[in-house]
Every structure is written in structure tokens, then in C-alpha cells.
Design a protein around this motif. Structure first.
Motif, PDB file in Angstrom:
ATOM      1  N   UNK A   1      31.242  59.144  38.652  1.00 30.57           N
ATOM      2  CA  UNK A   1      32.631  58.833  38.703  1.00 30.57           C
ATOM      3  C   UNK A   1      32.550  57.276  39.091  1.00 30.57           C
ATOM      4  N   UNK A   2      31.415  56.898  40.078  1.00 27.57           N
ATOM      5  CA  UNK A   2      31.211  55.725  40.488  1.00 27.57           C
ATOM      6  C   UNK A   2      30.843  54.864  39.451  1.00 27.57           C
ATOM      7  N   UNK A   3      29.984  55.228  38.749  1.00 31.58           N
ATOM      8  CA  UNK A   3      29.354  54.579  37.474  1.00 31.58           C
ATOM      9  C   UNK A   3      30.281  54.108  36.626  1.00 31.58           C
ATOM     10  N   UNK A   4      31.335  54.901  36.185  1.00 33.93           N
ATOM     11  CA  UNK A   4      32.609  54.619  35.374  1.00 33.93           C
ATOM     12  C   UNK A   4      33.226  53.897  35.911  1.00 33.93           C
ATOM     13  N   UNK A   5      33.492  53.780  37.128  1.00 30.40           N
ATOM     14  CA  UNK A   5      34.319  52.563  37.915  1.00 30.40           C
ATOM     15  C   UNK A   5      33.915  51.350  37.548  1.00 30.40           C
ATOM     16  N   UNK A   6      32.621  51.120  37.794  1.00 29.87           N
ATOM     17  CA  UNK A   6      31.981  49.913  37.651  1.00 29.87           C
ATOM     18  C   UNK A   6      32.117  49.532  35.785  1.00 29.87           C
ATOM     19  N   UNK A   7      31.889  50.451  35.235  1.00 31.19           N
ATOM     20  CA  UNK A   7      31.870  50.101  33.683  1.00 31.19           C
ATOM     21  C   UNK A   7      33.409  49.556  33.462  1.00 31.19           C
ATOM     22  N   UNK A   8      34.354  49.796  34.165  1.00 29.02           N
ATOM     23  CA  UNK A   8      35.741  49.294  33.879  1.00 29.02           C
ATOM     24  C   UNK A   8      35.516  48.120  34.177  1.00 29.02           C
ATOM     25  N   UNK A   9      35.056  47.758  35.607  1.00 33.39           N
ATOM     26  CA  UNK A   9      35.099  46.238  36.003  1.00 33.39           C
ATOM     27  C   UNK A   9      34.350  45.539  34.902  1.00 33.39           C
ATOM     28  N   UNK A  10      33.310  45.816  34.454  1.00 35.57           N
ATOM     29  CA  UNK A  10      32.437  45.179  33.524  1.00 35.57           C
ATOM     30  C   UNK A  10      33.033  44.965  32.189  1.00 35.57           C
ATOM     31  N   UNK A  11      33.623  45.988  31.866  1.00 32.14           N
ATOM     32  CA  UNK A  11      34.524  45.721  30.210  1.00 32.14           C
ATOM     33  C   UNK A  11      35.681  44.828  30.581  1.00 32.14           C
ATOM     34  N   UNK A  12      36.319  44.674  31.779  1.00 28.16           N
ATOM     35  CA  UNK A  12      37.612  43.898  31.662  1.00 28.16           C
ATOM     36  C   UNK A  12      36.957  42.576  32.484  1.00 28.16           C
ATOM     37  N   UNK A  13      35.877  42.266  32.566  1.00 25.24           N
ATOM     38  CA  UNK A  13      35.252  41.218  32.941  1.00 25.24           C
ATOM     39  C   UNK A  13      35.937  40.764  34.482  1.00 25.24           C
ATOM     40  N   UNK A  14      35.771  41.556  35.318  1.00 26.04           N
ATOM     41  CA  UNK A  14      36.508  41.355  36.783  1.00 26.04           C
ATOM     42  C   UNK A  14      35.081  41.008  37.560  1.00 26.04           C
ATOM     43  N   UNK A  15      35.245  40.105  38.338  1.00 25.92           N
ATOM     44  CA  UNK A  15      34.261  39.896  39.256  1.00 25.92           C
ATOM     45  C   UNK A  15      34.431  40.329  40.726  1.00 25.92           C
TER      46      UNK A  15
ATOM     47  N   UNK B   1      41.180  37.542  35.396  1.00 22.48           N
ATOM     48  CA  UNK B   1      42.402  37.229  34.905  1.00 22.48           C
ATOM     49  C   UNK B   1      43.154  38.490  34.150  1.00 22.48           C
ATOM     50  N   UNK B   2      42.262  39.346  34.177  1.00 21.35           N
ATOM     51  CA  UNK B   2      42.639  40.772  33.390  1.00 21.35           C
ATOM     52  C   UNK B   2      43.045  41.849  34.438  1.00 21.35           C
ATOM     53  N   UNK B   3      43.538  41.476  35.482  1.00 20.00           N
ATOM     54  CA  UNK B   3      43.886  42.885  36.407  1.00 20.00           C
ATOM     55  C   UNK B   3      44.956  43.991  35.818  1.00 20.00           C
ATOM     56  N   UNK B   4      45.860  43.517  35.024  1.00 17.90           N
ATOM     57  CA  UNK B   4      46.720  44.434  34.331  1.00 17.90           C
ATOM     58  C   UNK B   4      45.802  45.307  33.499  1.00 17.90           C
ATOM     59  N   UNK B   5      44.992  44.697  32.609  1.00 16.67           N
ATOM     60  CA  UNK B   5      44.090  45.475  31.948  1.00 16.67           C
ATOM     61  C   UNK B   5      43.126  46.399  32.792  1.00 16.67           C
ATOM     62  N   UNK B   6      42.567  45.925  34.047  1.00 12.87           N
ATOM     63  CA  UNK B   6      41.820  46.546  34.781  1.00 12.87           C
ATOM     64  C   UNK B   6      42.618  47.943  35.210  1.00 12.87           C
ATOM     65  N   UNK B   7      43.605  47.711  35.606  1.00 15.78           N
ATOM     66  CA  UNK B   7      44.548  48.921  36.151  1.00 15.78           C
ATOM     67  C   UNK B   7      44.699  49.787  34.996  1.00 15.78           C
ATOM     68  N   UNK B   8      44.928  49.567  33.796  1.00  6.11           N
ATOM     69  CA  UNK B   8      45.087  50.469  32.603  1.00  6.11           C
ATOM     70  C   UNK B   8      43.727  51.292  32.612  1.00  6.11           C
ATOM     71  N   UNK B   9      42.713  50.271  32.584  1.00  9.07           N
ATOM     72  CA  UNK B   9      41.510  50.976  32.379  1.00  9.07           C
ATOM     73  C   UNK B   9      40.943  52.054  33.389  1.00  9.07           C
ATOM     74  N   UNK B  10      41.216  51.596  34.447  1.00 14.26           N
ATOM     75  CA  UNK B  10      40.819  52.608  35.856  1.00 14.26           C
ATOM     76  C   UNK B  10      41.582  53.681  35.752  1.00 14.26           C
ATOM     77  N   UNK B  11      43.108  53.898  35.300  1.00 14.51           N
ATOM     78  CA  UNK B  11      43.624  54.995  35.276  1.00 14.51           C
ATOM     79  C   UNK B  11      43.066  55.811  33.808  1.00 14.51           C
ATOM     80  N   UNK B  12      43.070  55.302  32.900  1.00 13.63           N
ATOM     81  CA  UNK B  12      42.470  55.886  31.584  1.00 13.63           C
ATOM     82  C   UNK B  12      41.084  56.573  32.003  1.00 13.63           C
ATOM     83  N   UNK B  13      40.269  55.980  32.851  1.00 15.61           N
ATOM     84  CA  UNK B  13      39.122  56.484  33.253  1.00 15.61           C
ATOM     85  C   UNK B  13      39.135  57.739  34.135  1.00 15.61           C
ATOM     86  N   UNK B  14      40.434  57.925  34.563  1.00 16.00           N
ATOM     87  CA  UNK B  14      40.647  59.389  35.442  1.00 16.00           C
ATOM     88  C   UNK B  14      40.470  58.807  37.109  1.00 16.00           C
ATOM     89  N   UNK B  15      40.617  57.495  37.349  1.00 20.15           N
ATOM     90  CA  UNK B  15      40.626  56.998  38.736  1.00 20.15           C
ATOM     91  C   UNK B  15      41.755  56.769  39.396  1.00 20.15           C
TER      92      UNK B  15
END
Length: 220
Positions: free
Chosen positions: A153-167, A191-205
Motif C-alpha cells: 500500500x505504501x508502494x502504491x501511494x508512492x507510485x501515484x505521486x510519481x505518475x502525477x509528477x508531484x514532488x 501542478x497536478x494536485x487534482x489529478x493526484x487526489x483522483x489517483x489516490x482515491x482510485x488506488x484505494x487510499x
């Protein structure tokens, strides 16, 4: 993080034969609460405000004569210092130093390397490290995420940040948030915080809380 990254290297010291009136003046002028006692390059003790308060009669004590006050001021530091201070070395983990300070109710610890005083770690140093860990001085968004205890789950969270290019500027984990979950707090930029939020929810976080800081600068 280790003590050597945060300790104060230029340490004020006194000797065991200095009058405590001089020690009190030194603490007051430099706005510090404890000072190591060093004789011939060797740490022999530490003396703090609490030691001075116990040794020196108050000027407001009606039973203390001017002679008592003057005589007390010439007591040697070695007579009231703590002669076996707890110390750490530069490679001590910062959290271990903080735990020692908290357990013994100390505001600082001398840092020794090869029996030589090389620094002192203080509450202020610990606070500075905490500010750095949470990137408190940097602009960004603060996100709290509730995840289960599985490493995946921790790894999946980091993958979402990587995909959304969030530092990720800072990260901290409260492992015992609940029986089932840990709470991850992150300071982020991107600049992709909205996309990040969607990605986190989609990953079950589950996003527990989010706060986007506003810029201090006024709009032009």
C-alpha cells in the motif's frame, strides 16, 4: 538523521573552578540554559539554570543578607555541576537523542567523539530538525493519507505521486494511528494536485485531510 547534522558545534563552556556568578552571567547573556564544564579539554560535568537556582539565594529572600549573596556567587561551578552527564556521539540517531532528553527532562546533551567535546544537541536543534522534516519553511500542500499496514500500500501511494509528477518535500508516518491503519503526512509541490487526489482515491487510499497553502506574496 543523526546528531552530527543538527548539533551546535561552537560550544560555550566553563571550567569547574569558575565562580557560579560568572556561569549565571554567561547563561543569561547568551540566552542558554545549560553549559558543559570542561577542564583541560575533557568534559567533567554540565551545569544548568536549575543548579544555579538551587545554589544561589534569591534576592527576594528576606533572610538572605548581601553578604550571603556575595559569598554564594563565589562558589565554584564544580561544586554544583552534574559530574556524570549523559552524552551522545555524532552518529547517534536524532530520535534517540530526543528520547534521552525527553526521558531525563534535559534541555540539551553534550556530544562527544573520542572523549572530546565536539558539540551540543539542544531542544532548539530538535525543533529545527522537525521543521525541516515537515518542510515547514517551503511552500506547498499538506496531505494526510490513511493507508493499511501492508508494504504494498505504501508502494502504491508512492507510485501515484510519481505518475502525477508531484514532488515530495517532507514525509512522516504515524505507524500506530489505529489498529488497522497508519497515517502518512506529506508536504508536496506540483501542478497536478487534482489529478493526484483522483489517483489516490482510485488506488484505494483514503485522504484524511488536505491543506493547500497560499502564497505569502500579494497578487500584482
Amino acid at each position: 538523521m543523526f546528531v552530527k547534522l543538527w548539533m551546535t558545534s561552537n560550544v560555550l563552556t566553563v571550567t569547574s573552578d569558575q565562580p557560579i556568578i560568572e556561569v549565571e552571567r554567561l547563561l543569561r547573556e547568551h540566552r542558554i540554559r545549560r553549559v558543559p564544564v570542561v577542564d583541560e579539554g575533557k568534559l567533567v560535568g554540565i551545569i544548568g539554570q536549575e543548579d544555579l537556582f538551587r545554589a544561589m539565594p534569591s534576592i527576594f529572600d528576606p533572610s538572605a543578607s548581601p553578604e550571603d549573596l556575595e559569598r554564594t556567587g563565589y562558589i565554584k561551578a564544580g561544586a554544583i555541576m552534574t559530574s556524570t552527564p549523559i552524552t551522545v556521539d555524532p552518529s547517534t540517531p536524532l530520535e534517540q537523542a530526543a528520547l534521552l532528553m525527553r526521558s531525563h527532562k534535559f534541555g540539551s546533551l553534550p556530544v562527544l567523539q573520542d572523549e572530546q567535546l565536539v558539540g551540543i544537541i539542544t531542544e532548539t536543534n530538535i525543533f529545527d530538525a522537525l521543521l525541516e522534516i515537515f518542510a515547514a519553511r517551503k511552500q506547498g500542500a499538506r496531505i494526510e493519507i490513511k493507508i493499511d499496514r501492508k508494504p504494498a500500500s505504501f508502494y502504491a501511494m508512492l507510485q501515484v505521486f510519481k505518475k502525477c509528477e508531484i514532488a515530495i518535500l517532507g514525509i512522516a508516518v504515524l505507524h500506530d494511528y489505529s489498529e488497522e491503519h497508519q497515517l502518512v503526512t506529506l508536504k508536496v509541490q506540483g501542478d497536478n494536485l487534482d489529478r493526484l487526489i483522483d489517483g489516490l482515491w482510485a488506488a484505494g487510499l483514503q485522504i484524511n485531510r488536505m491543506h493547500a497553502e497560499e502564497s505569502d506574496s500579494a497578487p500584482s
